[in-house]
Design a protein around this motif. Structure first.
Motif, mmCIF file in Angstrom:
data_model
loop_
_atom_site.group_PDB
_atom_site.id
_atom_site.type_symbol
_atom_site.label_atom_id
_atom_site.label_comp_id
_atom_site.label_asym_id
_atom_site.label_seq_id
_atom_site.Cartn_x
_atom_site.Cartn_y
_atom_site.Cartn_z
ATOM 1 N N HIS A 29 -64.310 43.253 -6.875
ATOM 2 C CA HIS A 29 -64.031 44.474 -6.054
ATOM 3 C C HIS A 29 -65.016 45.200 -5.659
ATOM 4 O O HIS A 29 -65.739 45.652 -6.341
ATOM 5 C CB HIS A 29 -62.959 45.477 -6.785
ATOM 6 N N ILE A 30 -65.489 45.051 -4.147
ATOM 7 C CA ILE A 30 -66.612 45.360 -3.725
ATOM 8 C C ILE A 30 -66.362 46.536 -2.572
ATOM 9 O O ILE A 30 -65.274 46.599 -1.850
ATOM 10 C CB ILE A 30 -67.537 44.452 -3.392
ATOM 11 N N HIS A 31 -67.239 47.156 -2.029
ATOM 12 C CA HIS A 31 -67.329 48.102 -1.266
ATOM 13 C C HIS A 31 -68.469 47.942 -0.278
ATOM 14 O O HIS A 31 -69.629 47.734 -0.564
ATOM 15 C CB HIS A 31 -67.587 49.708 -1.666
ATOM 16 N N THR A 32 -68.170 48.375 1.149
ATOM 17 C CA THR A 32 -69.323 48.173 2.220
ATOM 18 C C THR A 32 -70.134 49.666 1.954
ATOM 19 O O THR A 32 -69.671 50.562 1.580
ATOM 20 C CB THR A 32 -68.639 48.075 3.673
ATOM 21 N N PRO A 33 -71.448 49.536 2.602
ATOM 22 C CA PRO A 33 -72.057 48.204 3.168
ATOM 23 C C PRO A 33 -72.403 47.228 2.262
ATOM 24 O O PRO A 33 -72.390 47.481 0.979
ATOM 25 C CB PRO A 33 -73.270 49.179 3.913
ATOM 26 N N ILE A 34 -72.406 45.988 2.520
ATOM 27 C CA ILE A 34 -72.700 44.975 1.701
ATOM 28 C C ILE A 34 -74.340 44.911 1.522
ATOM 29 O O ILE A 34 -74.935 44.858 2.520
ATOM 30 C CB ILE A 34 -72.252 43.501 2.376
ATOM 31 N N THR B 12 -65.670 50.150 5.179
ATOM 32 C CA THR B 12 -65.762 50.194 6.809
ATOM 33 C C THR B 12 -66.126 48.586 7.173
ATOM 34 O O THR B 12 -67.094 48.177 6.845
ATOM 35 C CB THR B 12 -66.843 51.228 7.528
ATOM 36 N N ILE B 13 -65.257 48.079 7.889
ATOM 37 C CA ILE B 13 -65.524 46.835 8.528
ATOM 38 C C ILE B 13 -65.300 46.729 10.086
ATOM 39 O O ILE B 13 -64.758 47.534 10.595
ATOM 40 C CB ILE B 13 -64.790 45.567 7.893
ATOM 41 N N TYR B 14 -65.968 45.943 10.860
ATOM 42 C CA TYR B 14 -65.922 45.804 12.453
ATOM 43 C C TYR B 14 -65.323 44.546 12.689
ATOM 44 O O TYR B 14 -65.253 43.709 11.993
ATOM 45 C CB TYR B 14 -67.254 45.910 12.945
ATOM 46 N N VAL B 15 -64.358 44.721 13.797
ATOM 47 C CA VAL B 15 -63.591 43.380 14.124
ATOM 48 C C VAL B 15 -64.170 43.260 15.616
ATOM 49 O O VAL B 15 -64.466 44.109 16.388
ATOM 50 C CB VAL B 15 -62.024 43.797 14.606
ATOM 51 N N ALA B 16 -64.587 41.761 15.704
ATOM 52 C CA ALA B 16 -65.151 41.450 17.036
ATOM 53 C C ALA B 16 -65.010 40.007 17.054
ATOM 54 O O ALA B 16 -64.977 39.295 16.154
ATOM 55 C CB ALA B 16 -66.595 41.761 16.971
ATOM 56 N N ARG B 17 -64.437 39.546 18.287
ATOM 57 C CA ARG B 17 -64.049 38.281 18.408
ATOM 58 C C ARG B 17 -65.143 37.648 19.631
ATOM 59 O O ARG B 17 -66.133 38.363 19.954
ATOM 60 C CB ARG B 17 -62.798 37.998 19.012
ATOM 61 N N ALA C 209 -49.597 39.790 8.672
ATOM 62 C CA ALA C 209 -48.850 40.983 8.490
ATOM 63 C C ALA C 209 -49.064 41.548 7.006
ATOM 64 O O ALA C 209 -49.108 42.918 7.029
ATOM 65 C CB ALA C 209 -47.265 40.679 8.601
ATOM 66 N N LEU C 210 -49.382 40.625 6.141
ATOM 67 C CA LEU C 210 -49.716 41.031 4.739
ATOM 68 C C LEU C 210 -50.911 41.704 4.792
ATOM 69 O O LEU C 210 -51.194 42.811 4.084
ATOM 70 C CB LEU C 210 -49.853 39.947 3.917
ATOM 71 N N ILE C 211 -52.005 41.163 5.334
ATOM 72 C CA ILE C 211 -53.399 41.863 5.603
ATOM 73 C C ILE C 211 -53.373 42.847 6.444
ATOM 74 O O ILE C 211 -54.208 44.029 5.837
ATOM 75 C CB ILE C 211 -54.504 40.577 6.421
ATOM 76 N N SER C 212 -52.603 43.220 7.192
ATOM 77 C CA SER C 212 -52.541 44.565 7.762
ATOM 78 C C SER C 212 -52.250 45.707 6.940
ATOM 79 O O SER C 212 -52.590 47.133 7.428
ATOM 80 C CB SER C 212 -51.467 44.445 9.079
ATOM 81 N N LYS C 213 -51.329 45.380 5.718
ATOM 82 C CA LYS C 213 -51.361 46.717 4.758
ATOM 83 C C LYS C 213 -52.431 46.926 4.315
ATOM 84 O O LYS C 213 -52.378 48.057 3.651
ATOM 85 C CB LYS C 213 -50.210 46.120 3.757
ATOM 86 N N LEU D 143 -62.593 49.583 11.418
ATOM 87 C CA LEU D 143 -61.503 49.592 10.493
ATOM 88 C C LEU D 143 -62.030 50.125 9.120
ATOM 89 O O LEU D 143 -62.938 50.080 8.756
ATOM 90 C CB LEU D 143 -60.911 48.060 10.014
ATOM 91 N N GLU D 144 -61.056 50.972 8.537
ATOM 92 C CA GLU D 144 -61.266 51.157 6.989
ATOM 93 C C GLU D 144 -60.287 50.625 6.249
ATOM 94 O O GLU D 144 -59.014 50.761 6.535
ATOM 95 C CB GLU D 144 -60.863 52.830 7.045
ATOM 96 N N VAL D 145 -60.790 49.547 5.292
ATOM 97 C CA VAL D 145 -59.874 48.919 4.588
ATOM 98 C C VAL D 145 -59.912 49.378 3.110
ATOM 99 O O VAL D 145 -60.796 49.782 2.591
ATOM 100 C CB VAL D 145 -60.342 47.301 4.663
ATOM 101 N N ALA D 146 -58.729 48.810 2.348
ATOM 102 C CA ALA D 146 -58.781 49.084 1.043
ATOM 103 C C ALA D 146 -58.287 47.712 0.291
ATOM 104 O O ALA D 146 -57.217 47.368 1.031
ATOM 105 C CB ALA D 146 -57.828 50.224 0.489
#
Length: 180
Positions: free
Chosen positions: A4-9, A28-33, A125-129, A150-153
């Motif tokens: 179980h880890i936290h950002t920043p890496i 915090t992670i960033y989304v980019a395509r 859908a599961l990941i979005s939770k 994004l802020e993820v948990a």
């Protein structure tokens, strides 16, 4: 192993992770395509703080009422491969996506003590939770391909390529073939 880890890496984190480990990421992670990566490669200054950053290769579907984000499954990582070594050399520490990476990306992962995670395709859908907050921070004109913060948990992932270059996609095939 399970982590179980936290950002920043950090290097300390990436050096303990091994291909095949299960990881639950918070922070915090960033989304980019594709389109966002192309723009970043042409920009005089990056629109995100890249040191220690994690970029998730994903384009979300629209959020339903009361949700933070719509389906948030990974996209194929190889489409970002021509941009990835430069971002790793600038300090990016982790990527989340699905699929194989080029030799140039693997070399950059090792050179920069970074890590490549896979999120489960088809489980958007599961990941979005796991997403607690989502905001577009730049390139809004790109729609679903805009860069998001994004802020993820407890975001579930598997280490595919570790900081030493061990590649789960290769070792899992070898292990399977040796058993059968």
């Amino acid at each position: 192993m399970e982590y179980h880890i936290h950002t920043p890496i950090t290097d300390e984190i990436t050096q303990k992770l091994k291909a095949g480990d299960y990881v639950y990421l918070s922070g915090t992670i960033y989304v980019a395509r594709d389109a966002a990566h192309k723009r970043m490669s042409e920009a005089a200054q990056l629109p995100i703080p890249i040191k220690g950053a994690t970029i998730y290769y994903m384009g979300p579907s629209p959020a339903r009422e009361g949700q933070v984000i719509g389906s948030a499954g990974p996209t194929t990582s190889s489409r970002m491969d021509k941009y990835t070594p430069a971002l790793l050399d600038l300090g990016m520490k982790a990527m989340i996506g699905k699929g194989k990476r080029t030799k140039a990306v693997v070399n950059a992962i090792v050179r920069n003590k970074a890590v490549y995670f896979a999120a489960t395709g088809g489980a958007g859908a599961l990941i979005s939770k796991c997403v607690r907050k989502s905001e577009i921070i730049c390139y809004e004109d790109l729609g679903a391909e805009a860069i998001r913060k994004l802020e993820v948990a407890e975001f579930p992932m598997v280490v595919v390529i570790d900081a030493e270059g061990n590649n789960l996609y290769e070792t899992a095939v070898e292990q399977f073939q040796s058993e059968y």
